[in-house]
Structures are given as C-alpha cells and as structure tokens.
Design an enzyme around this catalytic site. Structure first.
Site, PDB file in Angstrom:
ATOM      1  N   ASP A 301       0.866  -1.169   0.000  1.00 13.09           N
ATOM      2  CA  ASP A 301       0.000   0.000   0.000  1.00 13.09           C
ATOM      3  C   ASP A 301       0.909   1.226   0.000  1.00 13.09           C
ATOM      4  O   ASP A 301       2.131   1.121   0.106  1.00 13.09           O
ATOM      5  CB  ASP A 301      -0.967  -0.009   1.198  1.00 13.09           C
ATOM      6  CG  ASP A 301      -2.195   0.872   0.933  1.00 13.09           C
ATOM      7  OD1 ASP A 301      -2.167   1.682  -0.024  1.00 13.09           O
ATOM      8  OD2 ASP A 301      -3.190   0.768   1.669  1.00 13.09           O
TER       9      ASP A 301
HETATM   10  C1  BGC Z   1      -5.066   3.232   0.261  1.00 16.97           C
HETATM   11  C2  BGC Z   1      -5.234   2.199  -0.822  1.00 16.97           C
HETATM   12  C3  BGC Z   1      -5.132   2.861  -2.173  1.00 16.97           C
HETATM   13  C4  BGC Z   1      -3.804   3.584  -2.260  1.00 16.97           C
HETATM   14  C5  BGC Z   1      -3.570   4.247  -3.601  1.00 16.97           C
HETATM   15  C6  BGC Z   1      -3.848   4.104   0.050  1.00 16.97           C
HETATM   16  O1  BGC Z   1      -3.846   5.163   0.924  1.00 16.97           O
HETATM   17  O2  BGC Z   1      -4.998   2.570   1.500  1.00 16.97           O
HETATM   18  O3  BGC Z   1      -6.449   1.531  -0.675  1.00 16.97           O
HETATM   19  O4  BGC Z   1      -5.284   1.913  -3.182  1.00 16.97           O
HETATM   20  O5  BGC Z   1      -3.772   4.584  -1.260  1.00 16.97           O
HETATM   21  O6  BGC Z   1      -4.361   5.340  -3.789  1.00 16.97           O
END
Ligand code: BGC
Length: 773
Positions: A301
């Site tokens: 993530d």
């Molecule tokens: C979130 C993810 C997301 C990623 C990209 C993160 O802060 O937890 O779910 O896919 O950002 O935007």
C-alpha cells in the site's frame, strides 16, 4: 483516499493531458491475442535474461502522478524527472495517471525510448466507478445481487480501460465488523460468505473474460490482511486476533479472489499479531503463494513499506528493504525503498538475485497477461474514451444498481410508497439538495457535484402533478468546500433555517427528510468514535415530526450508523447510503413505488456504539443470554445485546411468508451434497424481490466452539403478488469447513442445524442434518 477534483495540481494535470493530446493525437485499438501461460513464462524468462539489475529494480518501483496524490503526499516528487526516469527504465508503474493522452505519452516513452521497451502498467483506485459512479461498495453489497455487482465492476472497467488504465486497486475485500472504521464503506460488510461472493463478482467484473481484452483491467484484492479489524475502529491501527479468526473470517474473501483469478494483491498498512502485513512473509508468501497458489504480484500500500519504521519492527529503510523482499512484496508503491536499497542488500548478500528475479517475473507476467507487450497502446483510443466515458447505458445501469441497494428499515402505517396522488411534498434537510455526497469519498475521476440530488430526483418523478417544496433546515458542515484534506466543522448552533423548514413541512402532505453523512465522512482516515447523526440533524428531525405530518427519513451514509434515538421520529426510514451518480433518481424510484425495495443490510446497525464490534456471527457464551435480570448471563445491563437492525435485515412494500423446508437427506457423507428447499409466498400487495437467506449452525465442533449462525447461501428472487416460489440451495461438505483442532481447514462429521428466512434475526424455517464420515 483521493484528492478533491478541485485540487489546483489536478487542474494543472488536466491541462497537461489536454496539451499532450494536441501534440500526439489518438492511438489505435486492437485486441491482443491470448497466449497460453507457458508461452508467457518463456517470454518472461527471455526478457528477464536481458535485463540489467537497474532495469529489474525499476520494475519494482511504482510512483504516483505528482499532481494527484492519494496518500501521505510528497509534493517534492514534482522535482523528479519522470519522463527521463521512464526512459531509463527506472519506473515500472504509475498510479493516478489518467486519460488516454497522458498514459499514451508516458507509454510511448517507456516502449520507444527505454532500452528494452517494457511497457508501464497504470493503476488507479476505481472503487465504485471511474466517472459514472455506482453506489459505494458497502451499499452495493446490500443488493445481495451477484450479477449486479459484477456488472458495475464491468462498467467501471470499460470506462477505466477507455481512459488508458490497466489496473484498479479494487476490490477491497476486507471484512469489517466495526462501523467506526470509515473504510467499512469500501467493502462488503461483516459477513464472510457475502464477502466471498462480492469478491468473486467484482474480480470477474473488472477482469472480464480475458485479461488481455481491451476493456479488461487487472483487479487487486486488498488490503492483505486484517485491515478491517483495526483495533477500536481507528484507521491504520494494529489488528490482533487468533489464527482461527484470521483464517475463518478475514482471509476467506481473499482466497475467493485468488480462486476467481485476481491478478494482483495489495498488502495492508496494519500489523497483524505484531508483524506489519507489508513485512509479513507468513501472509504474503506462505499463505498467499504457498497455500493458495497465487501467481500474480503483490503491491505494497502507499508507502506501507516505508511506514514500517513507525511500526518499530525495523531500524532503517535498508532493513525495510530486506523485510519487504523477504515477505514477498513485489512492487513498492511510493515508498522508493527498493530503488534505494535493493542493490546494497544484494551486495551485502542479505538477499539473493533469484528473489528479485521472481518479483520482477511476477510483475512482467501480469503485464504480458494484460497484452501490454503485444499492444502497449490498446488502451489508448481517444474515440473510445469519448464514447464510453459516462455512456448513457452506464448511467441507466448505475440507477438500477442504486435502487436495488436501498434498504427499507422502517415503514409504519404503510407510509411508503408515497402515493402519486399527493398534492405536495416537502423535501427537507442538509443533504436534500446535495449533489456531491452521493459520489462518496473514493469517487474515481467523477465531476464534483455531478450526482442527481434527492430533490432533483423527486422533482423529476413528481413532474407537474405534485408540488415539491424544499427547505435546507440546517447546515450539516460549515466548510464551504470539502475534500480529502478538510477537517470538517459541524454545525451545532445555527438553527436559523429551522423556522422555514417547519413552515415548509406544514404546507405539505408528506415530508421527506435527507440526513446523514456527506461524502467525506466515511472512507480512508474517516474513523469516528461517534457514528450517530451529527450536528443539529436529530433536532431538526424532531421539530419536523412535531408538525404531525408523515415523515420519511432518507439516510445517507457510508457506514452503519447509530440511529436508535432517531427511529421513533420517522414514520418510514430508507437507508440510501451514498448511491453514486443517479442517487436522487434511484431514491425517487423507491419512494414512489416504481421499484419495491429489496436491499438487506450487509452489516449490523448497532443499537449503541458500545456494542461494537457488533455482528451476527457470534459464538455462544458459557452463560448464554437470559432476559432474567438476576441471572449471571452474558449481557449488557444498560442496553440490549442485539443490534438495532441486524445483518440481512431489510423490509419490502410487500410481505413474504416462508414454508415447506425440505432437506434432500437427513445424513450426508463427506463426498455428498445436500439440497435444501423452501417455499416463499408473496402475501402482500405488491410484487417484489426477496433475498432468501440460508444459515447453518455447526452444533458441536469436536473440541472447537462454533458460531451460532453462519450465512451459507442467498438467492434473490422476484415473486409476483400472491405467488409462491421454491428456492433451492446446495450445501457441500467443503462449505462446512472450519479451522479445526488439528489446524486443518476442513469439514468434520457432526450435527448441523439449518435455518432459512428473511434476515439473520428472523429465520422462520429450521431443520437439521448430520455429516458422517
Ligand atoms: C489506500 C489504498 C489505495 C492507495 C492508492 C492508500 O492510501 O490505502 O487503498 O489503493 O492509497 O491510492
């Protein structure tokens, strides 16, 4: 999370997109030939053999469009020379780069200027639509309609692919039993079986028939794992649970996604039993690849590798690099950890090159499966982008999904549906004319304020026959603009609109109130300890109720809310979630009875916040609930044990009765299946759909306690007024599997009870059978 579309950097980015289109013109669209996987493996190996170490490390590196951050942002990233880095093979993937023009521009650099011409993979959070917004995933799960969930994901994929994207960071398949957690909105709720079914439907929807089709995008099961179990419902917090709970509740939707062929996984931010998920080899390699046979790649993530420093399991970014590689995190999203440390880790012999080769191979394999090597520009077609984005058919589908996601929570004196013969309707409340809230927090690239508001939907349906009056009543938030970064200021004092609202209500035959949450009150980093109606909303409702007019409450929410004190002040309540682009039209369809509501709650609505975590799949206690106040039984002294509205609950304008439960056998062996039949009769005044629910109870788990109820099947069926229909379910021994005392996930002989009914707390039919060795 996503930045506001009003973000100045995004506007600048859109300008860049437009400018590059003028320079480059449009691409061509071809379908790519599918190649059997062994042929692809060969191509991966050949390519890998030509790659330098720097090029390999480049494939592991994913960066965000610096103008549209979706995480803890480093705007300094704008200083980086992205074009040059792509040409040098230093970037394998981008997120948040959108649109045919910009994706084509960067892809051209990758393919034509980098030494080996390895295409980029463009990812984005297409959570419930790209530009045509569908209901937030939790809402959509309330439809209990697999085909519908698949269809909305399909349309989201079609629009995304037409805008140059190859990959969505969805579905989120995290189970959540804590509505304080704002991200409960992104998943399918509290239940394992529903979570699995939603995961399968969404993966199939995004990925289509074949990943290499020009309108398919790779899906990503996230966040692996246990992110939805954040302690206290506080986002990013640790998760700590037994291996049994993990394997029986939190992991199955991920396993279902693997079995459905999901191309990628995303690791989660949290620790799981003390070990950060993004540095957790047991999860990301032993279980995911070893036990489940997943052969796609895992992306971290957003900087979840870098954040391990704060988790305190490592001392340096160098150590993080080691942990990430060791765990099996293939692609580093915005962490820049691998870029900075992999070489040194190899030199120091902390890791070996075959580990890096495996990581790169997994990423290349998905790029090959997407057809990117055969036709890197197949997603770059200006004409398709124009034709398919917000296509009228997509809006029709969005309205259909939206109306089927609405849950009728209360309907006293048959207040609903509203007769088309009424003369006047008052629409009141801070969310009544809100065109933004229904778009939700993860709103893809939708245009702000583009949803059909409730007021607009009601006006459209009322035509010129019914007078529609409107009063805001009070503001919910005081901020003039809301976006991901705003700290919301709630209105707790300004009642200046009350008098007008009361006067408006008095003039009408019926009042429809719109209360609840705005778009930015649920979603990432939107945890709340208090999940009741904020600000002056309950007071406004009470004042309007005093007018004596029938009051219908339409509740907007991205999470189950605590509305215990509110229920008595409304004659009818429709849970309307955040329903996307067609929100107001869909709600009007239900209000006026053009559609008979059929949604069921995918997560319990607590009676009190102190009950959380609250879910139906409870174990019994050694001192089961006893209403006798003097008994030493498992209960609260001040509130009931039961939630206000249970999982699976949802009313209809008609009524259904259940009869004739029939089991194909009283005993089945481990290689047999059981058929369970029941008859459902529409005993009311309207035709309508019912979600028939099948639960089981494993009476004794051979040394392991088993939950009182577990959903094992559902069927949504249309039954005409006065008609009866038979519904049939099949149970196989594998559906009865659990994490046994011998640590095997398998079924075990014993007695089972079977229940069929309309919700987890209203199961009219009961039977039993035995599983024998
Ligand atoms: C979130 C993810 C997301 C990623 C990209 C993160 O802060 O937890 O779910 O896919 O950002 O935007």
């Amino acid at each position: 999370m996503i930045t506001s579309n009003r973000n100045p950097f995004k506007i600048f980015f859109q300008y860049l997109v437009l400018a590059s289109f003028l320079v480059l013109g449009s691409g061509s669209q071809q379908t790519s030939e599918s190649k059997p996987d062994d042929a692809l493996d060969k191509r991966v190996k050949e390519l890998l053999s030509k790659m330098t170490l720097e090029e390999k490390i480049g494939q592991l590196n994913q960066l965000s469009n610096p103008y549209q951050q979706t995480g803890t942002g480093v705007m300094t990233a704008r200083e980086e020379k992205f074009d040059e880095m792509v040409a040098n093979g230093e970037i394998g993937s981008f997120l948040n780069v959108l649109g045919v023009d910009e994706t084509m521009r960067l892809q051209k650099i990758a393919v034509e200027k980098s030494r080996l011409g390895i295409p980029l993979i463009f990812g984005y959070d297409v959570i419930h639509g790209y530009k045509t917004m569908f209901p937030v995933p939790l809402a959509e799960a309330a439809s209990f309609d697999r085909a519908l969930m698949q269809k909305s994901a399909r349309i989201a994929a079609i629009e995304s692919a037409a805008n140059g994207l190859h990959w969505t960071f969805a579905p989120m398949v995290d189970i959540s039993r804590d509505p304080r957690w704002g991200r409960i909105m992104e998943g399918a709720g509290e239940d394992v079986y529903l979570g699995q079914e939603a995961a399968i439907a969404r993966v199939h929807g995004f990925q289509g028939d074949k990943l290499s089709d020009a309108n398919s995008i790779a899906a990503c099961a996230k966040h692996f794992a246990a992110y939805g179990a954040a302690i206290g419902g506080r986002d990013y917090n640790s998760a700590d649970m037994s291996e049994r709970m993990l394997r029986e509740v939190y992991l199955p939707p991920f396993k279902a996604a693997v079995d459905a062929g999901v191309a990628t996984f995303m690791s989660s931010f949290n620790t799981v039993n003390g070990i950060p998920a993004s540095g957790n080899r047991w999860l990301q390699t032993d279980i995911l690849r070893g036990e489940w046979g997943f052969d796609g790649f895992v992306v971290s993530d957003w900087n979840s590798l870098g954040e391990m420093i704060y988790h305190g399991n490592v001392e340096s970014n160098y150590d993080i690099g080691y942990r990430g590689v060791d765990a099996g995190i293939d692609m580093d999203m915005e962490g820049r950890i691998y870029v900075q440390h992999v070489k040194q880790l190899l030199d120091d012999k902390k890791i070996i090159i075959s580990q890096i080769d495996e990581m790169v191979s997994r990423i290349l394999l998905i790029k090959f499966r997407l057809g990117l090597f055969d036709n890197p520009f197949q997603y770059c077609d200006k004409q398709k982008e124009k034709e398919l984005t917000m296509h009228p058919d997509h809006l029709i589908a969005s309205r259909d999904v939206a109306k089927k996601s609405i849950v009728l929570l209360k309907n006293e004196n048959k207040t609903l549906p509203v007769s088309k013969k009424v003369k006047s309707i008052a629409v009141i409340g801070p969310l009544a004319n809100d065109k933004d809230a229904p778009l939700g927090n993860w709103r893809g690239s939708s245009t702000p304020n583009s949803a059909v508001s409730l007021l607009e939907g009601i006006r459209e349906a009322a035509g010129n026959k019914i007078e529609v009056l409107y009063a805001e009543g009070c503001k919910l938030v005081l901020n003039t603009e809301q976006n991901f970064f705003t700290q919301l200021q709630y209105n707790t004092t300004d009642r200046s609109g009350f008098a007008e609202a009361i006067a408006t209500a008095k003039k009408a035959d019926v009042v429809i109130m719109a209360l609840g949450e705005t778009a930015y009150m649920s979603g990432e980093c939107r945890s709340y300890a208090d999940i009741s109606l904020k600000g002056l909303q309950p007071e406004l409702l009470r004042e309007i109720k005093k007018t004596g007019k029938p009051v219908i409450l339409t509740l907007f929410n991205g999470r189950p809310m605590v509305i215990t004190d509110v229920v008595e002040h409304a004659d009818a309540i429709l849970n309307c979630w955040l329903l996307g682009s067609q929100s107001g039209n869909a709600i009007a369809d239900v209000l006026f009875g053009d559609y008979n509501p059929s949604g069921k709650l995918p997560a319990s609505f607590p009676y009190h916040v102190g009950q959380i975590p609250v879910y139906y799949e409870q174990m019994n206690s050694g001192r089961p609930y006893d209403p006798n106040p003097s008994g030493f039984s498992s209960k609260y002294r001040d509130i009931p044990n039961a939630p206000l509205f249970a999982f699976g609950f949802g009313l209809s304008y008609t009524s259904f009765s259940y009869s004739k439960l029939a089991l194909s056998s009283a005993k089945i062996s481990l290689n047999e299946s059981l058929t369970i039949k029941a008859t459902i009769t529409n005993t009311g005044d309207y035709s309508g759909e019912e979600v028939v629910q099948l639960y089981i109870r494993d009476v004794a788990g051979n040394g392991v306690s088993r939950p009182l109820l577990q959903l094992k099947g559902f069927e949504k069926i249309m039954i005409e007024k006065g008609e009866s229909k038979e519904v049939s379910f099949k149970i196989q021994p594998k559906d009865l599997a659990f994490y046994r005392l011998d640590k095997k996930f398998a079924p075990e002989a014993g007695k089972f009870e079977v229940f069929v009914g309309t919700s987890s707390d209203n199961l009219a039919l009961k039977g039993s059978f035995e599983l024998v060795d």
